[in-house]
Enzyme design. Structure first.
Site, PDB file in Angstrom:
ATOM      1  N   ASP A   1       0.813  -1.215   0.000  1.00 11.12           N
ATOM      2  CA  ASP A   1       0.000   0.000   0.000  1.00 11.12           C
ATOM      3  C   ASP A   1       0.850   1.271   0.000  1.00 11.12           C
ATOM      4  O   ASP A   1       1.831   1.377   0.742  1.00 11.12           O
ATOM      5  CB  ASP A   1      -0.886  -0.020   1.263  1.00 11.12           C
TER       6      ASP A   1
ATOM      7  N   GLU B   1       1.215  -0.718  -5.182  1.00 10.43           N
ATOM      8  CA  GLU B   1       0.146   0.252  -5.375  1.00 10.43           C
ATOM      9  C   GLU B   1       0.793   1.627  -5.441  1.00 10.43           C
ATOM     10  O   GLU B   1       1.011   2.276  -4.427  1.00 10.43           O
ATOM     11  CB  GLU B   1      -0.872   0.206  -4.222  1.00 10.43           C
TER      12      GLU B   1
HETATM   13  C1  GLC Z   1      -4.040   3.473  -0.539  1.00  7.87           C
HETATM   14  C2  GLC Z   1      -5.446   2.915  -0.460  1.00  7.87           C
HETATM   15  C3  GLC Z   1      -6.390   3.994  -0.081  1.00  7.87           C
HETATM   16  C4  GLC Z   1      -5.977   4.540   1.253  1.00  7.87           C
HETATM   17  C5  GLC Z   1      -4.509   4.959   1.245  1.00  7.87           C
HETATM   18  C6  GLC Z   1      -3.997   5.172   2.629  1.00  7.87           C
HETATM   19  O1  GLC Z   1      -3.904   4.407  -1.517  1.00  7.87           O
HETATM   20  O2  GLC Z   1      -5.798   2.357  -1.689  1.00  7.87           O
HETATM   21  O3  GLC Z   1      -7.718   3.527  -0.027  1.00  7.87           O
HETATM   22  O4  GLC Z   1      -6.771   5.642   1.550  1.00  7.87           O
HETATM   23  O5  GLC Z   1      -3.671   3.972   0.696  1.00  7.87           O
HETATM   24  O6  GLC Z   1      -3.761   3.954   3.251  1.00  7.87           O
END
Ligand code: GLC
Length: 647
Positions: free
Chosen positions: A294, A336
């Protein structure tokens, strides 16, 4: 050893040999020698790289003996605790490390509560997942988190406790084992940029424990926050302007990139890396096969930079990767990184993240849907589509987050599109303001200063299904169904893993009820996170219903993918078919070649027979989607919004 110079492999092996015997002795002797031998073999291979990375991140101040022993102990403990069936999986995956590139892999994602109530409920739905051909299941964050707003679970209070409303850690282990038995790999998030402000470490920091204060970024006044903020971009400007939060009880400013209850971890402190490595291995030992890494761009902070995509962030992820190779080798990483297209690819390599979300494809698909034109996609996608050996994209249309128009501006300029105006066209289109729109989306995080905004809405609502059903317009309902299947046609056949947001296969529309829930109101992303509707899912069994058409359309795509070797991961070759409404690409593998064509227009479009011949096609061929053979003497005609896979 001269600690001002990076360690040589020989030196790192020496330091390993100094630490290992002590470590070995600290474990009970009954631990089987063979287990330990496998561990040592992996250390031989991966420790020098790990050591070198950590040295580069932490420099000479790194406490070689203390920190190295600590991380090795974490690895050894996790390895020795790892279940036998996971160790067998390790061996299988080491034999076939690129399993995720198989054309048999199809992904899905869902919130546990919204999809099935709780973990037990998910177990009951395995049959449904199998019916859809799913082999990879991403369950959204399911760990203990603060009551009330918890950013959809992305504010984690314990990586070792499941949210009691969803189940227990034992149930998670059982679910992962059962999924594995049924051929489905469990994917969970590794939220490692921040913890919630209720995590044990944050609680200790809040109580003034200096050791844990150093786990976070805390400042007594605004001097440093102001200096940092000069070059930072706000991530949630509506909810939380700036990147720091003042905690009155503490009398300190805390770094909070996302929401004020999500505290950024301070990776400048090597204890943080070591502690998080332990949490990561704990998840791996619970049976997680793939971690969604993440918010990777934000891991490292450096004054005077935007604190995104810094080299140390990459090194840290590679270091986590080494830890996984040592103690849980079956584990793979998916990055991500929702950043500029040129930056996204930098996270992808076998040493770093094996997989990555593919936001450039996602954004281009929505752009083509709105503009009914594939030129920009054809111009920009090929520039960055190819990934290093052994790595793959995860192709998706919608996830739980918003859609940001993350184009590379120069791509737009190159074909005469004004980026700012075009982004506004897209925002107006997907919020239904534009005359030619069929969409029912909403703006997210509109920043009046920069003019930036992102879009929320489910696939069905953005593709026109919600509006068409509301208006009872059969023709538009048909077109909306075609649009969804056209987009998923590309998702299923383009190189990479297709990822379905569960609910798309039955056309779930926006959920406006979220506004009545105080825990969700205020975050418009809940608009496109509707509760799964099992009554509507039942209608998939009637082929003439919208649900039946979508479900069987997607199932067919999934079967075409699985039955054709051409969709096994290899290069995707993009082709200009001579009609800017039609997007085309070849998939070629193992002697099989398939040409995929997608007509983004609401009208029929043609590809000339001459062009098809130039592309090597014969006069007669088969469209696997329609299941028809086609004779194209002069031209090939694609129906409005038709997707073809031509063999
Ligand atoms: C990532 C997740 C998102 C979240 C962010 C903070 O981007 O996809 O939903 O708000 O991380 O953890």
């Amino acid at each position: 050893m001269d600690t001002t110079l990076p360690p040589t492999i020989h030196e790192s092996r020496l330091s390993l040999q100094r630490v290992l015997p002590r470590l070995r002795k600290s474990f009970p002797t009954e631990i089987e020698g063979a287990e330990w031998a496998v561990f040592e073999e992996r250390l031989e291979q991966h420790f020098p790289v790990l050591f070198d990375l950590l040295w580069h991140v932490y420099g000479p101040s790194y406490d070689f003996f203390y920190h190295v022993e600590q991380i090795l102990r974490t690895c050894a403990e996790s390895w020795l605790e790892r279940d036998t069936d996971l160790k067998s999986l390790d061996a299988i995956r080491e034999g076939h490390p690129h399993w995720y590139q198989s054309n048999r892999v199809v992904g899905a994602m869902a919130y546990v509560d919204l999809f099935a109530g709780d973990l037990e409920g998910v177990r009951d739905k395995i049959g449904y997942l199998k019916e859809l051909g799913i082999t990879y299941l991403h369950l959204m964050p399911l760990f203990r988190s603060p009551d009330g707003d918890d950013d959809g679970g992305y504010a984690i209070s314990s990586y070792r406790e499941v949210d009691p409303e969803l189940g227990t850690m034992d149930e998670l282990r059982e679910l992962s084992a059962e999924l594995r038995q049924q051929g489905i790999s469990l994917v969970l998030d590794f939220v490692f940029n921040h913890t919630s402000d209720e995590h044990e470490w944050a609680m200790k920091a809040r109580a003034g424990d200096e050791e844990y204060e150093k786990f976070y970024w805390m400042y007594p006044d605004r001097t440093e926050p102001d200096a940092f903020e000069r070059t930072l971009r706000p991530i949630f400007p509506d909810a939380h302007p700036g990147s720091f939060t003042y905690r009155t009880a503490l009398g300190k400013w805390v770094w909070t990139t996302f929401n004020n209850f999500q505290w950024d971890l301070n990776y400048r402190n090597p204890d943080v890396f070591n502690a998080m490595a332990g949490e990561m291995l704990y998840l791996a030992n619970a049976g997680v096969e793939m971690l969604r890494m993440d918010a990777v761009p934000f891991l490292w902070k450096e004054m005077g930079t935007n604190c995104e995509n810094l080299e140390q962030a990459h090194m840290l992820i590679r270091a986590f990767n080494c830890v996984a190779r040592i103690a849980a080798p079956a584990l793979v990483f998916k990055s991500e990184a929702i950043v500029a297209p040129d930056e996204i690819k930098k996270y992808v390599s076998e040493d770093e993240c094996h997989l990555s979300y593919n936001p450039p494809l996602m954004v281009q698909l929505w752009n083509s849907i709105a503009s009914r034109n594939a030129s920009l996609m054809l111009h920009s996608l090929p520039k960055r589509f190819e990934l290093p050996h052994g790595c793959s994209w995860v192709n998706y249309l919608r996830c739980h987050d918003d859609i940001g128009w993350g184009f590379e501006d120069r791509d737009l300029w190159e074909i005469g599109i004004q980026p700012h105006d075009h982004r506004w066209f897209l925002n107006r289109f997907f919020t239904g303001e534009h005359d030619a729109s069929f969409s029912r989306g909403r703006l997210f995080q509109h920043n009046p200063v920069t003019g930036d905004a992102r879009i929320c809405g489910t696939t069905a609502s953005l593709c026109g299904l919600e509006k068409a059903l509301y208006e009872g317009d059969e023709h538009q309902i048909e077109y909306a169904v075609r649009r969804i299947l056209l987009l998923y046609g590309i998702i299923f056949t383009m190189g990479g893993i297709p990822l379905i947001y569960l609910g798309d296969e039955i056309g779930l529309a926006n959920d406006y009820d979220f506004e009545n829930d105080p825990e969700k109101a205020g975050d418009d992303r809940w608009l496109h996170r509707p509760p799964f509707d099992w009554d509507r899912a039942e209608r998939r069994k009637e082929p003439e219903t919208v649900e039946g058409k979508l479900f069987h359309g997607m199932l067919k795509l999934s079967q075409i993918r699985k039955n054709n070797q051409a969709f096994h991961e290899t290069l995707t070759e993009f082709v200009d078919v001579g009609n800017h409404h039609v997007f085309g690409y070849f998939r070629v593998h193992d002697g099989q070649s398939i040409l995929c064509l997608a007509n983004f227009n609401d009208h029929p479009e043609e590809v000339s027979a001459t062009r098809l011949r130039q592309l090597g096609l014969r006069k007669t061929f088969t469209d696997l989607v329609a299941g028809q053979s086609i004779v194209a003497t002069e031209k090939l005609v694609l129906e409005p919004l038709q997707f073809m896979a031509i063999l």
